[in-house]
Write an enzyme that holds these catalytic residues in place. Sequence first.
Site, short mmCIF file in Angstrom:
data_model
loop_
_atom_site.label_atom_id
_atom_site.label_comp_id
_atom_site.label_asym_id
_atom_site.label_seq_id
_atom_site.Cartn_x
_atom_site.Cartn_y
_atom_site.Cartn_z
CE1 TYR A 151 1.28 2.91 -4.25
CE2 TYR A 151 1.45 1.62 -2.05
CZ TYR A 151 0.87 1.77 -3.29
OH TYR A 151 -0.15 1.05 -3.88
CG ASP A 192 -1.12 -1.62 -1.60
OD1 ASP A 192 -1.76 -2.31 -0.64
OD2 ASP A 192 -1.09 -0.42 -1.79
#
Length: 362
Positions: free
Chosen positions: A143, A245
Amino acid sequence: MPKTYHIVLLPGDGIGPEVVAETRKTLDALAPLFDLTFDFSEHLIGGIAIDETGSPLPDTTLEACRQADAILLGAVGGPKWSDPTASVRPEQGLLAIRKGLGLYANLRPVKIFPQLITASTLRPDVLQGVDLLVVRELTGGIYFGPRQEGSEEAYDTMLYTRPEVERVVRVAARAAQKRRGKLTSVDKANVLASSRLWRQTVTRLMAEEFPDVVLEHVLVDAMTMHLIRRPGDFDVIVSGNMFGDIITDEAAMLAGSMGMLPSASLGDGSRGLYEPIHGSAPDIAGQGIANPLATILSAAMMLRHSLGEEAAARALEAAVERALDAGYRTPDLAHTAQPDQSVEIVGTKAMGEIVRGYLTPP
Ligand code: NAD
């Protein structure tokens, strides 16, 4: 002299202010029982901060957080600010606060309350005894790695350094020492170079610093299966940002209800950010029916991890359990009645009041 803790409250948007208000009242009720004082200050984040200042995380908010012992956040976002092409969005406030405070470890405990075992889509016998903690790396990995986006070609980069892996694994391993002494590290080491560094680093660090914790490595694809087939086997799970996540959302579904799950984001030192895992629930905002328990349980995590007030944390968690035992439910949990139990549906404020009524001194 009571100990005084400085707590920044960030109610945010939607149901955020409703659930944070009940949690504040509950902490105020808890304080005298444990000879504590909470000094609260409220600041802006998210959509409301954009409306009032133009920024989803005003400098004054970040500065107040830096001075605080701990931060309790409601939720951010909502339809009013949901245009994905807008240059300023509420969620940027969340990313900025995590980065600004160096919060690299996200902790999400998933405990199945026996009273709510029918809330999940999984069979009760699979869920019996589930009590796990997922620790997700929050500020590195794919990310945040270098990326390029074109119309014919695009890439993201999963980049981890050894110190980044070590610091989050230490958080997870310390948690495992205080729990059942088992750590499951999740990666994709059969394919990814960054995962091989992750695995080597975890193996070495655990042998050197945490020989008392039992370590296992599991590939992320296998983990998604194990989590729904035998969730009771796991104690602490640690993983990188993207795998974490995905796993944290899957783990949350074991519990069946968004309104019950707390979280903590920690960095070096004791200061942390605590928030329910749910969002701002615009569909029920302003109706007084939001479940405040995930935020109240986040405050219990705050007492435990940032303030070192374990007994007060347990008292808060026990009060939530007693409220559930007594059959009180917010509407999101209305369907969890056991056949032999009568259930009373209550709103946000009443649920807060009921939990406060069950607080007991040490
Ligand atoms: P959501 O979690 O807000 O809501 C999903 C569903 O769960 C809704 O039906 C909602 O009513 C219900 N729900 C959630 N929390 C509840 C509670 N405490 N009590 C009772 N019911 C509850 O997710 P969403 O609808 O996908 O997102 C809504 C907004 O929240 C979006 O703008 C999103 O970006 C934002 N969001 C913010 C955070 C955060 O602040 N950390 C996290 C997720 C989503």
